[in-house]
Write a protein that holds these residues in place. Sequence first.
Motif, PDB file in Angstrom:
ATOM      1  N   CYS A   1       0.803   7.059   2.901  1.00 20.22           N
ATOM      2  CA  CYS A   1      -0.134   7.359   2.003  1.00 20.22           C
ATOM      3  C   CYS A   1      -1.110   8.381   2.070  1.00 20.22           C
ATOM      4  O   CYS A   1      -1.709   8.804   1.145  1.00 20.22           O
ATOM      5  CB  CYS A   1      -0.944   5.927   2.157  1.00 20.22           C
ATOM      6  SG  CYS A   1      -0.117   4.496   1.606  1.00 20.22           S
TER       7      CYS A   1
ATOM      8  N   GLU B 155       0.097   3.216  -3.289  1.00 18.69           N
ATOM      9  CA  GLU B 155      -0.577   4.295  -2.906  1.00 18.69           C
ATOM     10  C   GLU B 155       0.104   5.590  -2.378  1.00 18.69           C
ATOM     11  O   GLU B 155      -0.369   6.519  -2.151  1.00 18.69           O
ATOM     12  CB  GLU B 155      -1.904   4.105  -2.003  1.00 18.69           C
ATOM     13  CG  GLU B 155      -2.849   3.121  -2.754  1.00 18.69           C
ATOM     14  CD  GLU B 155      -4.015   2.677  -1.901  1.00 18.69           C
ATOM     15  OE1 GLU B 155      -4.277   3.547  -1.187  1.00 18.69           O
ATOM     16  OE2 GLU B 155      -4.354   1.341  -2.036  1.00 18.69           O
TER      17      GLU B 155
ATOM     18  N   LYS C 143       1.052  -1.363  -0.116  1.00 23.18           N
ATOM     19  CA  LYS C 143       0.169  -0.109  -0.014  1.00 23.18           C
ATOM     20  C   LYS C 143       0.916   1.248   0.116  1.00 23.18           C
ATOM     21  O   LYS C 143       0.585   2.327  -0.618  1.00 23.18           O
ATOM     22  CB  LYS C 143      -0.878   0.082   1.225  1.00 23.18           C
ATOM     23  CG  LYS C 143      -1.835   1.147   1.288  1.00 23.18           C
ATOM     24  CD  LYS C 143      -2.846   1.042   2.572  1.00 23.18           C
ATOM     25  CE  LYS C 143      -3.627   2.363   2.506  1.00 23.18           C
ATOM     26  NZ  LYS C 143      -4.797   2.511   1.528  1.00 23.18           N
TER      27      LYS C 143
END
Length: 250
Positions: free
Chosen positions: A229, A28, A24
């Motif tokens: 993120c 992202e 992630k």
Amino acid sequence: MTKKMIVRADDLGYSEAVNLGIAKSINEGIVNNVGVMVNMPSVESGLELIKRKDIDYGCHTVICSGKPITDPIKIPSITTEDGNFKPSSDYRNAKEDFVVYEEVLLEVEAQYQRFVDLIGKKPDYFEGHAVQSKNFFKALTTIAERHDISDLKFDFEKNTVSFNNQPLYASFDFSLENYQPLDTLKELAKQNHSSGYSMMVCHPGYIDQYLLDNSSLIFPRVKEVEMLCSNETKDWLKKNSIELIRYSEI
């Protein structure tokens, strides 16, 4: 003036939940350098999660987690009777370096070869996981020179590390009490240092039973996924002209 910063995620392969947090943070977030633990059972599934990303891959060489690639009988100084690596606490509590250079050299070479098999190329950087051992560091340097790869020389007690003959101002404070990763990133980016490079070493990840059973670094991993993120982080970097770079660009 634009400042250059490396944001690195360590421990890909440590566990399935850690893999998800790292993926992630890459897919992202702002991470574009990842350290791969090639000896760990979850390494292939972790690589699958990020296989189409244009990032730098480092060999995050391990001698204190999981099982070695080398036959444990050949490397008794760094393994237990059940064939696992000795835990990091053994290294921290040791009064002298118990690592036998000739033995750890075998394992470092084996992990390098495993890395090449998994990734299909030499590592973009080469360094070690969580252990202070002069013989371990010596073995890392030997293998880096043997295969003409760039090793990252570091010292937990200093804020400057060396890579490709360039000093990088670094942060390793992820385990401090009340750790706030965005504050650490901001402070690191503001430092004035001669090379113009700074490096934030992160350990993003989520939590599973394997992590709870085997690591003392747990909740800071989740905090780092969120920070890496977040739009707040991305906006701050843009506003302050911080350029995120890869090791291969140094």
